[in-house]
Write a protein that holds these residues in place. Sequence first.
Motif, PDB file in Angstrom:
ATOM      1  N   ALA A   3       0.844  -1.192   0.000  1.00 38.12           N
ATOM      2  CA  ALA A   3       0.000   0.000   0.000  1.00 38.12           C
ATOM      3  C   ALA A   3       0.882   1.247   0.000  1.00 38.12           C
ATOM      4  O   ALA A   3       1.983   1.226   0.548  1.00 38.12           O
ATOM      5  N   PRO A   4       0.413   2.364  -0.599  1.00 37.51           N
ATOM      6  CA  PRO A   4       1.235   3.571  -0.686  1.00 37.51           C
ATOM      7  C   PRO A   4       1.769   4.054   0.652  1.00 37.51           C
ATOM      8  O   PRO A   4       2.912   4.452   0.746  1.00 37.51           O
ATOM      9  N   GLN A   5       0.958   4.015   1.704  1.00 40.35           N
ATOM     10  CA  GLN A   5       1.426   4.512   2.991  1.00 40.35           C
ATOM     11  C   GLN A   5       2.573   3.666   3.531  1.00 40.35           C
ATOM     12  O   GLN A   5       3.388   4.148   4.288  1.00 40.35           O
ATOM     13  N   GLU A   6       2.646   2.400   3.127  1.00 42.55           N
ATOM     14  CA  GLU A   6       3.746   1.546   3.553  1.00 42.55           C
ATOM     15  C   GLU A   6       5.012   1.866   2.767  1.00 42.55           C
ATOM     16  O   GLU A   6       6.107   1.637   3.244  1.00 42.55           O
ATOM     17  N   LYS A   7       4.857   2.399   1.560  1.00 43.76           N
ATOM     18  CA  LYS A   7       5.998   2.711   0.724  1.00 43.76           C
ATOM     19  C   LYS A   7       6.627   4.045   1.107  1.00 43.76           C
ATOM     20  O   LYS A   7       7.804   4.234   0.901  1.00 43.76           O
ATOM     21  N   LEU A   8       5.843   4.961   1.626  1.00 46.88           N
ATOM     22  CA  LEU A   8       6.365   6.287   1.962  1.00 46.88           C
ATOM     23  C   LEU A   8       7.163   6.232   3.258  1.00 46.88           C
ATOM     24  O   LEU A   8       6.721   5.642   4.243  1.00 46.88           O
ATOM     25  N   THR A   9       8.324   6.868   3.247  1.00 48.00           N
ATOM     26  CA  THR A   9       9.109   6.959   4.476  1.00 48.00           C
ATOM     27  C   THR A   9       8.419   7.942   5.422  1.00 48.00           C
ATOM     28  O   THR A   9       7.532   8.697   5.007  1.00 48.00           O
ATOM     29  N   GLU A  10       8.864   7.949   6.673  1.00 48.80           N
ATOM     30  CA  GLU A  10       8.295   8.904   7.634  1.00 48.80           C
ATOM     31  C   GLU A  10       8.508  10.333   7.156  1.00 48.80           C
ATOM     32  O   GLU A  10       7.611  11.171   7.253  1.00 48.80           O
ATOM     33  N   THR A  56      -0.568  18.385  -6.564  1.00 50.68           N
ATOM     34  CA  THR A  56      -2.015  18.402  -6.319  1.00 50.68           C
ATOM     35  C   THR A  56      -2.581  16.993  -6.383  1.00 50.68           C
ATOM     36  O   THR A  56      -3.355  16.592  -5.505  1.00 50.68           O
ATOM     37  N   GLN A  57      -2.193  16.244  -7.401  1.00 49.89           N
ATOM     38  CA  GLN A  57      -2.671  14.866  -7.520  1.00 49.89           C
ATOM     39  C   GLN A  57      -2.194  14.029  -6.339  1.00 49.89           C
ATOM     40  O   GLN A  57      -2.932  13.166  -5.847  1.00 49.89           O
ATOM     41  N   ALA A  58      -0.980  14.283  -5.864  1.00 47.22           N
ATOM     42  CA  ALA A  58      -0.461  13.540  -4.711  1.00 47.22           C
ATOM     43  C   ALA A  58      -1.319  13.787  -3.477  1.00 47.22           C
ATOM     44  O   ALA A  58      -1.673  12.855  -2.755  1.00 47.22           O
ATOM     45  N   VAL A  59      -1.663  15.047  -3.251  1.00 48.60           N
ATOM     46  CA  VAL A  59      -2.477  15.393  -2.082  1.00 48.60           C
ATOM     47  C   VAL A  59      -3.874  14.784  -2.211  1.00 48.60           C
ATOM     48  O   VAL A  59      -4.397  14.205  -1.253  1.00 48.60           O
ATOM     49  N   ILE A  60      -4.474  14.880  -3.392  1.00 46.43           N
ATOM     50  CA  ILE A  60      -5.812  14.311  -3.600  1.00 46.43           C
ATOM     51  C   ILE A  60      -5.790  12.805  -3.361  1.00 46.43           C
ATOM     52  O   ILE A  60      -6.646  12.268  -2.657  1.00 46.43           O
ATOM     53  N   LYS A  61      -4.794  12.130  -3.922  1.00 46.48           N
ATOM     54  CA  LYS A  61      -4.705  10.675  -3.737  1.00 46.48           C
ATOM     55  C   LYS A  61      -4.474  10.335  -2.263  1.00 46.48           C
ATOM     56  O   LYS A  61      -5.066   9.395  -1.737  1.00 46.48           O
ATOM     57  N   ALA A  62      -3.637  11.113  -1.605  1.00 46.65           N
ATOM     58  CA  ALA A  62      -3.359  10.874  -0.190  1.00 46.65           C
ATOM     59  C   ALA A  62      -4.620  11.036   0.656  1.00 46.65           C
ATOM     60  O   ALA A  62      -4.872  10.243   1.568  1.00 46.65           O
ATOM     61  N   ILE A  63      -5.415  12.047   0.346  1.00 46.97           N
ATOM     62  CA  ILE A  63      -6.669  12.257   1.078  1.00 46.97           C
ATOM     63  C   ILE A  63      -7.637  11.102   0.797  1.00 46.97           C
ATOM     64  O   ILE A  63      -8.229  10.538   1.718  1.00 46.97           O
ATOM     65  N   ASN A  64      -7.776  10.734  -0.471  1.00 45.82           N
ATOM     66  CA  ASN A  64      -8.698   9.658  -0.855  1.00 45.82           C
ATOM     67  C   ASN A  64      -8.317   8.317  -0.238  1.00 45.82           C
ATOM     68  O   ASN A  64      -9.176   7.489   0.030  1.00 45.82           O
ATOM     69  N   GLN A  65      -7.016   8.111  -0.024  1.00 40.66           N
ATOM     70  CA  GLN A  65      -6.558   6.848   0.550  1.00 40.66           C
ATOM     71  C   GLN A  65      -6.254   6.947   2.043  1.00 40.66           C
ATOM     72  O   GLN A  65      -5.629   6.059   2.622  1.00 40.66           O
ATOM     73  N   ASN A  66      -6.722   8.038   2.647  1.00 41.91           N
ATOM     74  CA  ASN A  66      -6.535   8.264   4.089  1.00 41.91           C
ATOM     75  C   ASN A  66      -5.087   8.204   4.527  1.00 41.91           C
ATOM     76  O   ASN A  66      -4.785   7.693   5.613  1.00 41.91           O
ATOM     77  N   LEU A  67      -4.192   8.722   3.678  1.00 43.71           N
ATOM     78  CA  LEU A  67      -2.776   8.773   4.044  1.00 43.71           C
ATOM     79  C   LEU A  67      -2.487   9.999   4.883  1.00 43.71           C
ATOM     80  O   LEU A  67      -1.527  10.031   5.638  1.00 43.71           O
ATOM     81  N   ILE A  68      -3.334  11.016   4.712  1.00 48.42           N
ATOM     82  CA  ILE A  68      -3.180  12.238   5.511  1.00 48.42           C
ATOM     83  C   ILE A  68      -4.541  12.666   6.021  1.00 48.42           C
ATOM     84  O   ILE A  68      -5.553  12.230   5.535  1.00 48.42           O
TER      85      ILE A  68
END
Length: 68
Positions: A3-10, A56-68
């Motif tokens: 999942a994307p949140q697992e791929k992103l570093t802190e 912008t797309q990164a933020v939208i995707k992050a919001i949609n996937q509850n990453l932020i």
Amino acid sequence: MSAPQEKLTEKEQVVLRCLSIGMSNKIIANTLHNSEGTIRNHVSQILAKLEVKDRTQAVIKAINQNLI
């Protein structure tokens, strides 16, 4: 594939949160005590890992996937 949140570093997650509130690379760099080049690298990695073309797309995707 993980999942994307697992791929992103802190640090990338912190930078992504900063992007979500509209911070520029310069402001993020000053806030996190990094160079603008380092922040640009983090942003590039975020875009690649989330498979998007811009901030912008990164933020939208992050919001949609509850990453932020």
